[in-house]
Scaffold this active site. Sequence first.
Site, mmCIF file in Angstrom:
data_model
loop_
_atom_site.group_PDB
_atom_site.id
_atom_site.type_symbol
_atom_site.label_atom_id
_atom_site.label_comp_id
_atom_site.label_asym_id
_atom_site.label_seq_id
_atom_site.Cartn_x
_atom_site.Cartn_y
_atom_site.Cartn_z
ATOM 1 C CB ALA A 1 4.474 42.324 56.318
ATOM 2 N N PRO A 2 6.364 39.670 55.790
ATOM 3 C CG PRO A 2 8.346 38.765 54.933
ATOM 4 C CD PRO A 2 7.629 39.049 56.224
ATOM 5 N N GLY A 3 4.912 37.841 54.240
ATOM 6 C CA GLY A 3 3.933 37.020 53.536
ATOM 7 C C GLY A 3 4.200 35.515 53.506
ATOM 8 N N GLY A 4 5.054 35.041 54.396
ATOM 9 C CA GLY A 4 5.347 33.591 54.416
ATOM 10 C C GLY A 4 4.108 32.743 54.679
ATOM 11 C CG ASP B 1 2.186 43.453 58.706
ATOM 12 O OD1 ASP B 1 2.782 44.511 58.975
ATOM 13 O OD2 ASP B 1 2.494 42.358 59.209
ATOM 14 C CG ASP C 1 -4.520 47.745 65.171
ATOM 15 O OD1 ASP C 1 -3.774 46.734 65.205
ATOM 16 O OD2 ASP C 1 -5.001 48.264 66.191
ATOM 17 C CG ASP D 1 3.845 34.460 62.646
ATOM 18 O OD1 ASP D 1 4.162 34.138 63.804
ATOM 19 O OD2 ASP D 1 4.675 34.542 61.718
ATOM 20 C CE LYS E 1 5.309 35.583 67.445
ATOM 21 N NZ LYS E 1 5.799 34.669 66.426
HETATM 22 C C1 LIG Z 1 6.600 37.709 62.680
HETATM 23 S S1 LIG Z 1 6.005 38.872 61.561
HETATM 24 C C2 LIG Z 1 4.948 37.912 60.545
HETATM 25 C C3 LIG Z 1 5.652 37.072 59.560
HETATM 26 C C4 LIG Z 1 4.713 36.429 58.582
HETATM 27 N N1 LIG Z 1 3.822 35.472 59.227
HETATM 28 C C5 LIG Z 1 5.463 35.711 57.490
HETATM 29 O O1 LIG Z 1 5.357 34.500 57.409
HETATM 30 O O2 LIG Z 1 6.129 36.372 56.693
HETATM 31 C C6 LIG Z 1 4.875 39.777 62.516
HETATM 32 C C7 LIG Z 1 4.163 40.883 61.760
HETATM 33 O O3 LIG Z 1 3.078 41.333 62.555
HETATM 34 C C8 LIG Z 1 2.869 42.683 62.258
HETATM 35 N N2 LIG Z 1 2.052 43.266 63.327
HETATM 36 C C9 LIG Z 1 2.330 43.335 64.652
HETATM 37 N N3 LIG Z 1 1.321 43.960 65.310
HETATM 38 C C10 LIG Z 1 0.390 44.271 64.372
HETATM 39 C C11 LIG Z 1 -0.883 44.891 64.426
HETATM 40 N N4 LIG Z 1 -1.396 45.332 65.576
HETATM 41 N N5 LIG Z 1 -1.581 45.041 63.269
HETATM 42 C C12 LIG Z 1 -1.072 44.604 62.094
HETATM 43 N N6 LIG Z 1 0.137 43.990 62.000
HETATM 44 C C13 LIG Z 1 0.852 43.827 63.111
HETATM 45 C C14 LIG Z 1 4.258 43.260 62.121
HETATM 46 O O4 LIG Z 1 4.249 44.418 61.322
HETATM 47 C C15 LIG Z 1 5.016 42.086 61.460
HETATM 48 O O5 LIG Z 1 5.108 42.281 60.062
#
Ligand SMILES: C[S@@+](CC[C@H](N)C(=O)[O-])C[C@H]1O[C@@H](n2cnc3c(N)ncnc32)[C@H](O)[C@@H]1O
Length: 363
Positions: free
Chosen positions: A225-228, A244, A264, A280, A309
């Site tokens: 999320a949000p989906g980039g 997500d 998860d 990501d 990260k």
């Molecule tokens: C940096 S954002 C991703 C952005 C995405 N790649 C984009 O381009 O829009 C990180 C995402 O990882 C999700 N996240 C973190 N830990 C998670 C987990 N254990 N399971 C599912 N989602 C997770 C968060 O909810 C967040 O939306």
Amino acid sequence: MQVLHQILLLCRPGFESECAAEMMDVASEAGFPAYINAKDGTGYATLVSAEGRDTMSLIDSIDFHALVFVRQWFACTEKINALPEKNRTDPLIFSAARIAGQLGGKFCGIELSFADTNAGKAMSRFCKAFQPHMLSALERQGLLSPDAAYRLHLFFVDSASAWIGASPVNNSARNPMGIPRLRMPDSAPSRSTLKLEEAINWFFAAADRDACFKPGMRAVDLGAAPGGWSWQLVNRGMLVTAIDNGPMDAPLMDSGLVEHLRTDAFTYKPDSKIDWLVCDMAERPLHVSRLIARWFVQKLCSGAIFNLKLPMKKRYQTVMECKHLLEQMLNDAGIGHRLRIKQLYHDREEVTACITTTKDMAA
Ligand SMILES: C[S@@+](CC[C@H](N)C(=O)[O-])C[C@H]1O[C@@H](n2cnc3c(N)ncnc32)[C@H](O)[C@@H]1O
């Protein structure tokens, strides 16, 4: 002493010590005694041969594309100071001719550069204006040839001082200063989309991209999320399972190519093997590395692109630990693979990794 006894290294500002540590490691593996000059926040460092040796031979022994923290590099002379304001070209052309002499060749072109810092960016306009003067002076001296193997580089710290040197065109960054110019797509849900686009461009040659990311392929996007990132895959006609708990971009979901599961990422498993795993998530890098390796060990994916990260401290060490863990888990499972890691221009406190396993995916 050789004319080219230093290497100018460009990196993301704030990552000079990682860039330095990485170069010292590869220089020492190559049996090349050297030391580094690096200052935090400057966006560059220099490696200096401790014995006044030719650094182009070191460059030739290292695969530029295997380096993580170096954005661009070139073998160079000492910094030239006090360039006369009314005639900067003469001393620079004199040095360029000496460098061409050491290399036994000419230059296919010239790259004028500056640090990716506020102070550095102030040099942008100057470089743009100065480049045509240098090019015509090089032409007049007969130092240009379109097929030459080397590119001439100038790195300006201010308009009176510059490092001058050369890089092999086939073992340096294609984009000036290692910075790709990508346009933010209007319909992409987040700027993160540029990270995946840059990763695909960096890790895959243009001729291979369409075959590696083709319509109908299946991908899983962990932390989507949000989906980039999902958008990049959907834009290539791929089917994406987005994992997500957060909401996905509505127009992206309207494409009909994305299935969104609020679950998860550390426990989700697909029913059958997918083509691409992308990830990501802002999670601990070793935790993410272990998760990605498990997908390969369990034969759940053919390839992966993922973000690591980095912590505030020991960033180079962390990257090396993740690399060793991934290599070890995949090797122990007998999985032939290629792992590459790069701090991309669009990466901030992070690096991007790519694992490919099959012949058709290897760029
Ligand atoms: C940096 S954002 C991703 C952005 C995405 N790649 C984009 O381009 O829009 C990180 C995402 O990882 C999700 N996240 C973190 N830990 C998670 C987990 N254990 N399971 C599912 N989602 C997770 C968060 O909810 C967040 O939306």
